[in-house]
Design a protein around this motif. Structure first.
Motif, short mmCIF file in Angstrom:
data_model
loop_
_atom_site.label_atom_id
_atom_site.label_comp_id
_atom_site.label_asym_id
_atom_site.label_seq_id
_atom_site.Cartn_x
_atom_site.Cartn_y
_atom_site.Cartn_z
N LEU A 50 0.97 -1.02 -0.12
CA LEU A 50 0.01 -0.17 0.38
C LEU A 50 0.93 0.60 0.16
O LEU A 50 1.85 1.64 0.91
CB LEU A 50 -1.00 0.10 1.68
CG LEU A 50 -1.61 1.44 1.25
CD1 LEU A 50 -2.59 1.74 0.13
CD2 LEU A 50 -2.65 1.35 2.68
N MET A 51 1.10 1.97 -0.91
CA MET A 51 2.07 3.28 -1.50
C MET A 51 0.54 4.84 -1.36
O MET A 51 -0.62 4.15 -1.27
CB MET A 51 2.03 3.12 -2.58
CG MET A 51 3.69 1.98 -2.91
SD MET A 51 4.66 2.02 -2.60
CE MET A 51 5.38 3.88 -3.31
N LYS A 52 1.65 5.52 -0.38
CA LYS A 52 0.39 6.93 -0.01
C LYS A 52 1.41 7.74 0.13
O LYS A 52 2.79 8.06 0.57
CB LYS A 52 -0.09 6.82 1.09
CG LYS A 52 -0.51 8.11 1.24
CD LYS A 52 -2.18 7.91 2.20
CE LYS A 52 -2.72 9.09 2.36
NZ LYS A 52 -2.69 9.02 3.69
N ASP A 53 2.03 8.73 -0.87
CA ASP A 53 3.15 10.13 -0.83
C ASP A 53 3.98 9.12 -1.12
O ASP A 53 4.82 9.65 -0.45
CB ASP A 53 2.58 10.79 0.33
CG ASP A 53 1.17 11.58 0.16
OD1 ASP A 53 0.48 11.52 -0.71
OD2 ASP A 53 1.07 11.30 1.18
N ASP A 54 4.30 8.35 -2.16
CA ASP A 54 5.91 7.79 -2.47
C ASP A 54 5.97 7.27 -1.47
O ASP A 54 7.20 6.62 -1.63
CB ASP A 54 6.45 8.39 -3.34
CG ASP A 54 7.57 7.91 -3.84
OD1 ASP A 54 7.57 7.09 -4.41
OD2 ASP A 54 8.81 8.42 -3.80
N LYS A 55 5.64 6.40 -0.52
CA LYS A 55 6.06 6.24 1.28
C LYS A 55 5.20 4.66 1.16
O LYS A 55 3.62 4.49 0.31
CB LYS A 55 5.87 6.11 2.02
CG LYS A 55 6.90 7.20 2.18
CD LYS A 55 6.49 8.16 3.59
CE LYS A 55 8.32 8.17 4.19
NZ LYS A 55 8.28 8.71 5.24
N VAL A 56 6.09 4.07 1.06
CA VAL A 56 5.40 2.67 2.05
C VAL A 56 5.19 2.51 3.23
O VAL A 56 5.12 2.75 3.94
CB VAL A 56 6.00 0.87 1.71
CG1 VAL A 56 5.66 -0.42 1.75
CG2 VAL A 56 7.15 0.61 0.28
N GLN A 57 3.24 1.93 3.23
CA GLN A 57 2.43 2.76 4.06
C GLN A 57 2.15 1.27 4.88
O GLN A 57 2.27 1.01 5.81
CB GLN A 57 1.49 3.04 3.86
CG GLN A 57 1.09 4.23 2.96
CD GLN A 57 1.91 5.89 3.98
OE1 GLN A 57 1.60 5.56 5.19
NE2 GLN A 57 2.60 6.13 4.02
N GLN A 58 2.25 0.21 3.64
CA GLN A 58 1.41 -1.11 4.28
C GLN A 58 2.34 -1.72 4.12
O GLN A 58 1.88 -1.55 1.83
CB GLN A 58 0.68 -1.65 5.43
CG GLN A 58 -0.58 0.00 5.88
CD GLN A 58 -1.41 -0.83 5.94
OE1 GLN A 58 -2.93 -0.76 5.69
NE2 GLN A 58 -2.17 -2.11 7.61
#
Length: 146
Positions: A50-58
């Protein structure tokens, strides 16, 4: 640290991750997921990202396999969470280098966390595919996946 104590530590960490895997669950809102199979021993892993704002959120995984593949998948979920996409892909590459017996940077070792202990898999070529399966699935998911 003696070799015997180091082997005991290795076994304890691997067995803990295999017996009590971190983030072993389907992630229904994943941005991408990829399922891979190791035909040589029957391991089956699906990595969810799960990506959000170019970060691996989960990051999570499902599947079954040998102790090494399950422990490695658990370690992978811990290692990649919170990294940027670029860092996570670099972390996967560093892990591949490590299990092939190559030296990796101190920064990469820090990203890998517990997974650094799997560097000893390089001594057992038949186990490299087991150790890298989840990491390959995660890398493919990071690069677009399904």
């Amino acid at each position: 640290m003696s070799l015997n104590k180091l082997n005991q530590l290795y076994m304890a960490v691997v067995m803990d991750h295999a017996s009590h895997p971190h983030h072993k669950l389907a992630l229904p809102d994943a941005t991408t997921s990829v399922e891979l199979h190791n035909v040589s021993c029957g391991d089956d892993i699906r990595a969810f990202i799960l990506m959000k704002d170019d970060k691996v959120q989960q990051v999570s995984f499902t599947g079954n396999g040998c102790t090494i593949s399950q422990a490695s998948a658990s370690m992978m979920t811990d290692a990649l969470a919170g990294l940027t996409k670029t860092e996570a892909v670099a972390g996967c590459e560093a892990f591949f280098q490590l299990v092939m017996g190559k030296q990796i940077s101190t920064k990469a070792k820090a990203w890998l966390g517990d997974a650094e202990i799997l560097g000893s898999v390089a001594e057992f070529p038949a186990r490299i595919k087991c150790a890298t399966l989840a990491w390959h699935a995660a890398q493919e998911a990071l690069e677009g996946g399904n």
